[in-house]
Design an enzyme around this catalytic site. Structure first.
Site, short mmCIF file in Angstrom:
data_model
loop_
_atom_site.label_atom_id
_atom_site.label_comp_id
_atom_site.label_asym_id
_atom_site.label_seq_id
_atom_site.Cartn_x
_atom_site.Cartn_y
_atom_site.Cartn_z
N HIS A 57 0.84 -1.20 0.00
CA HIS A 57 0.00 0.00 0.00
C HIS A 57 0.87 1.25 0.00
CE1 HIS A 57 -3.32 2.71 1.00
NE2 HIS A 57 -2.50 3.23 1.90
N GLU A 58 1.88 1.29 0.87
CA GLU A 58 2.78 2.45 0.93
C GLU A 58 3.61 2.56 -0.34
OE1 GLU A 58 2.31 4.73 3.05
OE2 GLU A 58 0.94 3.52 4.25
N HIS B 79 1.81 4.38 -2.95
CA HIS B 79 1.90 5.83 -2.79
C HIS B 79 3.19 6.38 -3.39
CE1 HIS B 79 -1.67 6.66 -0.48
NE2 HIS B 79 -1.38 5.71 0.39
#
Length: 133
Positions: A73-74, A77
């Site tokens: 998820h990070e 980003h």
């Protein structure tokens, strides 16, 4: 800085570099803070990440389960991919109004524009890494 959550990537706070930090425990002073610079990875259920620490030394870390999901998820980003970019149009349309309301509440509470706007879906940002030109 006091934050809620278990992970944060530099682009989320307006810094356009390939850097993330996460702690799967999600509590300050508990668990290990994992800092990754210039990470490279595929999206399997468990993964091995090649990255650099804050001093520039290369290291490898194996992740699975929740830590692997948080990392991915990070990592998204870092690539300019927001969580709703991975949603189907049908799912996104079903929650669009709720997401827009959350954006508005964030902006009213902080006085800053929302860093993740539904109207920016599919637009990719190019981030730079440490030591990259």
């Amino acid at each position: 800085m006091k934050t809620d959550g278990i992970g944060l990537s530099a682009p989320q706070v307006g810094i356009n570099v390939q850097l993330m930090v996460f702690n799967p425990v999600g509590e300050h002073s508990e668990g290990d803070e994992i800092v990754l610079v210039n990470p490279l990875v595929n999206r399997p259920d468990s993964l091995t990440v090649d990255a650099q620490d804050m001093a520039g030394a290369r290291f490898t870390i194996n992740l699975s389960g929740l830590p692997a999901r948080v990392f991915q998820h990070e990592y998204d980003h870092l690539q300019g991919i927001l969580f709703f970019d991975r949603m189907s149009n049908e799912v996104l349309d079903s929650i669009r109004e709720d997401l827009q309301a959350m954006e508005k509440r964030y902006e009213e509470k902080t006085g800053f524009p929302s860093p993740e706007r539904i109207d920016s879906r599919r637009r990719r940002k190019v981030a730079v890494g440490f030591g990259k030109s």
